[in-house]
Enzyme design. Sequence first.
Site, PDB file in Angstrom:
ATOM      1  N   LYS A  49       0.857  -1.481   0.310  1.00 10.68           N
ATOM      2  CA  LYS A  49       0.287   0.029  -0.048  1.00 10.68           C
ATOM      3  C   LYS A  49       0.634   1.357  -0.400  1.00 10.68           C
ATOM      4  CE  LYS A  49      -1.954  -1.100   3.823  1.00 10.68           C
ATOM      5  NZ  LYS A  49      -1.128  -2.514   3.708  1.00 10.68           N
ATOM      6  N   THR A  50       1.609   1.466   1.003  1.00 13.79           N
ATOM      7  CA  THR A  50       2.365   2.269   1.322  1.00 13.79           C
ATOM      8  C   THR A  50       3.542   2.573  -0.204  1.00 13.79           C
ATOM      9  OG1 THR A  50       2.404   2.035   3.159  1.00 13.79           O
ATOM     10  CG2 THR A  50       4.232   3.240   2.338  1.00 13.79           C
ATOM     11  N   ASP A 240      -2.185   7.920   4.106  1.00 12.04           N
ATOM     12  CA  ASP A 240      -1.167   6.138   4.144  1.00 12.04           C
ATOM     13  C   ASP A 240      -2.297   6.112   5.498  1.00 12.04           C
ATOM     14  OD1 ASP A 240      -0.127   4.225   4.191  1.00 12.04           O
ATOM     15  OD2 ASP A 240       1.573   4.607   4.497  1.00 12.04           O
ATOM     16  N   GLU A 241      -2.302   4.902   6.001  1.00  4.97           N
ATOM     17  CA  GLU A 241      -2.998   4.771   7.061  1.00  4.97           C
ATOM     18  C   GLU A 241      -4.698   5.025   6.900  1.00  4.97           C
ATOM     19  OE1 GLU A 241      -0.465   2.165   8.936  1.00  4.97           O
ATOM     20  OE2 GLU A 241       0.904   1.819   8.208  1.00  4.97           O
ATOM     21  N   GLN A 271      -5.279  -3.638  10.500  1.00  2.00           N
ATOM     22  CA  GLN A 271      -4.244  -2.660  11.900  1.00  2.00           C
ATOM     23  C   GLN A 271      -4.796  -1.717  12.217  1.00  2.00           C
ATOM     24  OE1 GLN A 271      -0.757  -3.284   9.672  1.00  2.00           O
ATOM     25  NE2 GLN A 271      -1.631  -3.825   7.869  1.00  2.00           N
ATOM     26  N   ARG A 627       5.197  -7.365  11.207  1.00  6.82           N
ATOM     27  CA  ARG A 627       6.624  -6.570  10.739  1.00  6.82           C
ATOM     28  C   ARG A 627       6.817  -7.374  10.455  1.00  6.82           C
ATOM     29  NH1 ARG A 627       3.867  -3.170   9.262  1.00  6.82           N
ATOM     30  NH2 ARG A 627       2.648  -4.578   9.343  1.00  6.82           N
TER      31      ARG A 627
HETATM   32  P1  ATP Z   1       2.039  -1.847   6.297  1.00  7.02           P
HETATM   33  O1  ATP Z   1       0.232  -2.420   5.780  1.00  7.02           O
HETATM   34  O2  ATP Z   1       2.381  -2.302   7.152  1.00  7.02           O
HETATM   35  O3  ATP Z   1       1.788  -0.523   5.736  1.00  7.02           O
HETATM   36  P2  ATP Z   1       2.001  -2.101   3.500  1.00  7.02           P
HETATM   37  O4  ATP Z   1       1.059  -2.687   2.244  1.00  7.02           O
HETATM   38  O5  ATP Z   1       1.748  -0.163   2.827  1.00  7.02           O
HETATM   39  O6  ATP Z   1       2.719  -2.616   4.631  1.00  7.02           O
HETATM   40  P3  ATP Z   1       5.035  -1.802   1.792  1.00  7.02           P
HETATM   41  O7  ATP Z   1       5.374  -1.425   2.619  1.00  7.02           O
HETATM   42  O8  ATP Z   1       4.915  -0.999   1.101  1.00  7.02           O
HETATM   43  O9  ATP Z   1       3.867  -2.380   2.338  1.00  7.02           O
HETATM   44  O10 ATP Z   1       5.606  -2.596   0.559  1.00  7.02           O
HETATM   45  C1  ATP Z   1       5.999  -4.370   1.693  1.00  7.02           C
HETATM   46  C2  ATP Z   1       7.275  -4.905   1.061  1.00  7.02           C
HETATM   47  O11 ATP Z   1       6.902  -5.150  -0.353  1.00  7.02           O
HETATM   48  C3  ATP Z   1       7.549  -2.987   0.489  1.00  7.02           C
HETATM   49  O12 ATP Z   1       9.632  -3.867   1.028  1.00  7.02           O
HETATM   50  C4  ATP Z   1       7.849  -3.678  -1.078  1.00  7.02           C
HETATM   51  O13 ATP Z   1       9.248  -2.734  -1.392  1.00  7.02           O
HETATM   52  C5  ATP Z   1       7.354  -4.557  -1.239  1.00  7.02           C
HETATM   53  N1  ATP Z   1       6.726  -4.724  -2.520  1.00  7.02           N
HETATM   54  C6  ATP Z   1       5.311  -4.606  -2.280  1.00  7.02           C
HETATM   55  N2  ATP Z   1       4.910  -4.218  -3.872  1.00  7.02           N
HETATM   56  C7  ATP Z   1       5.997  -5.358  -4.409  1.00  7.02           C
HETATM   57  C8  ATP Z   1       6.048  -5.589  -5.482  1.00  7.02           C
HETATM   58  N3  ATP Z   1       5.214  -4.981  -6.442  1.00  7.02           N
HETATM   59  N4  ATP Z   1       7.218  -6.066  -6.097  1.00  7.02           N
HETATM   60  C9  ATP Z   1       8.282  -6.280  -4.845  1.00  7.02           C
HETATM   61  N5  ATP Z   1       7.882  -5.684  -4.335  1.00  7.02           N
HETATM   62  C10 ATP Z   1       6.564  -5.101  -3.696  1.00  7.02           C
HETATM   63 MG    MG Z   2       2.320   0.618   5.319  1.00  7.99          MG
END
Ligand code: ATP
Ligand code: MG
Length: 672
Positions: A49-50, A240-241, A271, A627
């Site tokens: 997402k981030t 975000d969040e 979350q 995490r």
């Molecule tokens: P959270 O819910 O904990 O905030 P999130 O959904 O924001 O997590 P991110 O932190 O954006 O997730 O991504 C998690 C990990 O996966 C990061 O290291 C990111 O670089 C990797 N990632 C996400 N999407 C891809 C993709 N399409 N290809 C490769 N790596 C990815």
């Molecule tokens: Mg995130």
Amino acid sequence: MPREYTLHTSNPERRSAIDYRAELNDQQYEAVTSAPGQALVIAGAGSGKTRTLTYRVAWLLDNGILPENILLLTFTNKAAREMLERVQGLVPVETQQLWGGTFHSIGNRILRHHAEFVGFRKGYSIMDREDQKSLMDTVIASSGIDTSSFHFPKSTVLCEIFSLLTNTLGGLHEVIADRFEHFIRVEDQIEEVWRLYELKKRETNSMDFDDLLALTVALLEENPDVRERFQRQFQFVLVDEFQDTNSLQCKMIDMLVGEDGNLMVVGDDAQSIYSWRGADVQNILQFPEKHHRTHVHKIEVNYRSVPEVLHLANAAIANNSGQIRKALQPARPVGGMLPALVPLDNPGAQAAFVAQRILELRDEGVDFREMAVLYRAHFHSLEIQMELTQRGIPYQITSGLRFFEQAHVKDVAAFMKLIVNRHDEVSFMRIVRMIPGVGNASAGRLWTDWRKSGMLTDEDVPRATLAAALHGLKVPKKATSVWEQFAYTLEELVTEEGKPVPPRSMIQSVTEGVYLDYMKSKFENYEQREQDLEQLADFADNFREPLEFLGQLALLSGVDTDNKPADDGDKDAVTLTTIHQAKGLEWHAVFAVWLADGMFPHSRVIEEGAFGALEEERRLFYVTITRAKDELYMTYPLIWHQARDGNIMQKPSRFVAELPKELFELWKIKAW
Ligand code: ATP
Ligand code: MG
């Protein structure tokens, strides 16, 4: 309805070399490249997402949107900074112009130029929790309410009540009836204190943290011109969040975005862990209903964790009933280790285990910065801190008393605050109370004299005038010579015309002028504190304006913000943090400590038996597990020594007990 037409500054040379198709999955790509409008990305932990938001910013810049037209709201200032750094690395555009940060920091940035609109003056101070409490004490004392004759809330509790009130946009009666029922009999008096507190803040030109949001909302609500200006400016707003926003933050977003503005929010209902501070998960769940044209994007793949960790996370959250079901699929191949459950004899052994594993991992080539110790409450970190210190393992800690909240940092800041805001009663009192021989009563008198001295204007006053006022104050006899010293020091903080000198010079003048002597008399460990102040002066080098510096200082010690100067993130150190502060972050190895029932979930939650609260604790557990990228260690001490009652045996957290046994491995630790 006017026709909408977008101007692009298309300059092919300034486009990035990002291959959006290759670096994103289908759902992410769709969200990143979606047409302007309203979008919700709702997806599980670690699904990118981030990352989607980061790429969205890059995409917008690539398509000619100017940085100043983008507003990025994140959970910490650090998160915003990191995202912008990433974007900067991807797109050859100067991202400094982009507005990014926490709700509080953005509110502050907006209010700095519009304080008069909401009853404050330009150089307003920002109070942290401690300042707020001391102002509240003053208000209670002056209210004439006899707090000794009946059960009246303490100032910290009042701060909490007013904060909830502000953040939930609720009524005083509702908040008291819902959460502070035992104070219902003194509701009228509480209301009176509230009224006085609001007045007092204006009088002393000091805002609390909540004001940074509430007054931004009020400013925009009541001033259509200002609102329109910002709505025009922020063509694209990204959040975000989003699951942890409260009603006030939601309203702030609404005001900044406008009816038809472009808004992309991302979050995960599983979350949501801040309802105790007024966050409302309904904001994300009902987003599509509120914004009818919302495109909803779901991502069901997890990129962060090995399948072994992910299966455990899925199993943990499945025990919650009030959750949108989403079983995340792993993108990474099987082959990691099974998460470990490690019971240890006592807290000391737990700390020893964590430290030993950290060193082993380091020997295997994992950097310290890729490891974290997570806990439910700050005091859970004490033995670990001692053990890591003993073994020389570097760590950074993001819970507990923060650097900027320590007495000596706040003392020095008080001098600076008074110089830029002469109405600041809290800072004035803090300064004069440092002088031996000045007690509460004489401090109060000095404040009255100060007010009468003609210093409470907003214009710069020449140094000579300031000096005359300072030296004119009548301090008790035995304090005279020290006060002279203080007054000279304060004088030095302005130029001859009365402009504040740069923040670094201020800190040095205060330290050399009076504070070093004060520290020596007051603190045992003054050398350590002196070093802190040197570090503070270095940090101040990033700012030309004291106001800017003080704003940052206040926000850094704030509740929603990270606590370190920018460069600390580069240090190779293990992270120690509460789970609440670990949101959105990831590490190669995670140690979840003190997973004993009563510690996590918290005994208060178990005793009260409130179902909703237990589900929130379980979401916190889900956040903990997710995490970890590769290795997860769940530990707890079997015996918790408690002074009087002898040994207390502990059971593993019910959240661990309810997990299928085949999803983790039990480690049996023996001492040799
Ligand atoms: P959270 O819910 O904990 O905030 P999130 O959904 O924001 O997590 P991110 O932190 O954006 O997730 O991504 C998690 C990990 O996966 C990061 O290291 C990111 O670089 C990797 N990632 C996400 N999407 C891809 C993709 N399409 N290809 C490769 N790596 C990815
Ligand atoms: Mg995130």
